[in-house]
Write an enzyme that holds these catalytic residues in place. Structure first.
Site, PDB file in Angstrom:
ATOM      1  N   HIS A  32      -6.371  -2.124   6.546  1.00 23.42           N
ATOM      2  CA  HIS A  32      -6.101  -1.705   5.164  1.00 23.42           C
ATOM      3  C   HIS A  32      -6.447  -0.217   5.039  1.00 23.42           C
ATOM      4  O   HIS A  32      -7.500   0.211   5.547  1.00 23.42           O
ATOM      5  CB  HIS A  32      -6.930  -2.548   4.181  1.00 23.42           C
ATOM      6  CG  HIS A  32      -6.690  -2.198   2.757  1.00 23.42           C
ATOM      7  ND1 HIS A  32      -5.576  -2.631   2.061  1.00 23.42           N
ATOM      8  CD2 HIS A  32      -7.393  -1.413   1.905  1.00 23.42           C
ATOM      9  CE1 HIS A  32      -5.626  -2.129   0.834  1.00 23.42           C
ATOM     10  NE2 HIS A  32      -6.713  -1.394   0.709  1.00 23.42           N
TER      11      HIS A  32
ATOM     12  N   GLY B  26       5.814   0.302  11.371  1.00 23.76           N
ATOM     13  CA  GLY B  26       5.193  -0.234  12.579  1.00 23.76           C
ATOM     14  C   GLY B  26       4.429   0.764  13.430  1.00 23.76           C
ATOM     15  O   GLY B  26       4.325   0.594  14.647  1.00 23.76           O
TER      16      GLY B  26
ATOM     17  N   ASP C 230      -7.470  -8.990   0.894  1.00 23.43           N
ATOM     18  CA  ASP C 230      -8.371  -7.893   1.347  1.00 23.43           C
ATOM     19  C   ASP C 230      -9.846  -8.223   1.145  1.00 23.43           C
ATOM     20  O   ASP C 230     -10.661  -7.319   0.909  1.00 23.43           O
ATOM     21  CB  ASP C 230      -8.040  -6.596   0.586  1.00 23.43           C
ATOM     22  CG  ASP C 230      -6.637  -6.108   0.896  1.00 23.43           C
ATOM     23  OD1 ASP C 230      -6.061  -5.401   0.051  1.00 23.43           O
ATOM     24  OD2 ASP C 230      -6.112  -6.473   1.962  1.00 23.43           O
TER      25      ASP C 230
HETATM   26  C1  GRF Z   1      -0.483   1.250   6.808  1.00 17.09           C
HETATM   27  O1  GRF Z   1      -0.923   2.232   5.902  1.00 17.09           O
HETATM   28  C2  GRF Z   1      -1.379   0.060   6.694  1.00 17.09           C
HETATM   29  O2  GRF Z   1      -2.719   0.361   6.487  1.00 17.09           O
HETATM   30  C3  GRF Z   1      -0.840  -0.580   5.488  1.00 17.09           C
HETATM   31  O3  GRF Z   1       0.568  -0.465   5.611  1.00 17.09           O
HETATM   32  C4  GRF Z   1       0.844   0.650   6.404  1.00 17.09           C
HETATM   33  C5  GRF Z   1       1.583   0.192   7.628  1.00 17.09           C
HETATM   34  O4  GRF Z   1       1.962   1.262   8.349  1.00 17.09           O
HETATM   35  N1  GRF Z   1      -1.284  -1.944   5.404  1.00 17.09           N
HETATM   36  P1  GRF Z   1       2.785   1.027   9.693  1.00 17.09           P
HETATM   37  O5  GRF Z   1       3.958   0.138   9.333  1.00 17.09           O
HETATM   38  O6  GRF Z   1       1.860   0.368  10.677  1.00 17.09           O
HETATM   39  O7  GRF Z   1       3.171   2.413  10.102  1.00 17.09           O
END
Ligand code: GRF
Length: 191
Positions: A106, A12, A147
């Site tokens: 993404h 998160g 995506d």
């Molecule tokens: C991030 O790399 C995001 O791009 C991908 O999953 C990861 C989530 O990271 N979809 P976080 O949980 O927000 O730290």
């Protein structure tokens, strides 16, 4: 004030970036956080900020999960749904219920390293394996495929002597930045 729901599966940090931006004056409020994983640390982040946190995953019968998710967000009167590392597949009914009001972050320059099988560390491993000179992050609207929705914002970063882990750290910083910029554009009606 824009009401945002954030869907997560992991740590998160993107959620945290949104919470921090709201605390620093962004004209939005995180009204709910939903995880498909019970122990996602992002749920702890929500609770710390007294944001309603929901686990909607294996605790709900599969055939009822989408309607539960839709109803939960509708009860919160959500305006914008942000997918931030959300790893469950969203069904067409959900996409329809929040048409053009779902964005995803993404960790690659879509269309590269995106689509089925490219998520989290797998993205950065692919970039390093293929000796790419650049990588980056993309914010896009969510449609019914994976995506493939309209791109809102992308930003690149140079790949040096990186490992997948060091690259992930570099890209994550960009994710946080372009996600907030994208939400601000949405608030201003620019996208
Ligand atoms: C991030 O790399 C995001 O791009 C991908 O999953 C990861 C989530 O990271 N979809 P976080 O949980 O927000 O730290």
């Amino acid at each position: 004030m824009l009401k945002i729901a954030v869907l997560i599966s992991g740590g998160g940090t993107n959620l945290q970036a949104i919470i921090d931006a709201c605390d620093q004056g962004m004209d939005a409020q995180v009204v709910g956080v939903v995880s498909n994983r019970k122990h996602a640390f992002g749920l702890e982040r929500a609770k710390k900020h007294e944001i309603p946190a929901f686990y909607i995953g294996k605790n709900i019968e599969a055939s009822k999960r989408t309607e539960t998710l839709i109803q939960t967000l509708k009860d919160l009167e959500v305006d914008l749904v942000v997918l931030a590392g959300y790893l469950a597949i969203l069904e067409a009914d959900f996409i329809k219920a929040f048409e053009n009001r779902i964005i995803n972050i993404h960790p690659s320059l879509i269309p590269k390293y995106s689509g089925k099988g490219y998520y989290g560390m797998k993205v950065h491993e692919g970039v390093i394996e293929n000796k790419e000179k650049y990588s980056g992050a993309t914010v896009h609207f969510v449609d019914e495929m994976v995506d493939t929705g309209q791109i809102i914002l992308q930003e690149s970063v140079k790949v040096d002597q990186d490992t997948p882990e060091t690259l992930q750290k570099k890209v994550l910083k960009i994710e946080h930045k372009i996600l907030i910029t994208s939400i601000n554009k949405y608030i201003q009606g620019e996208i």
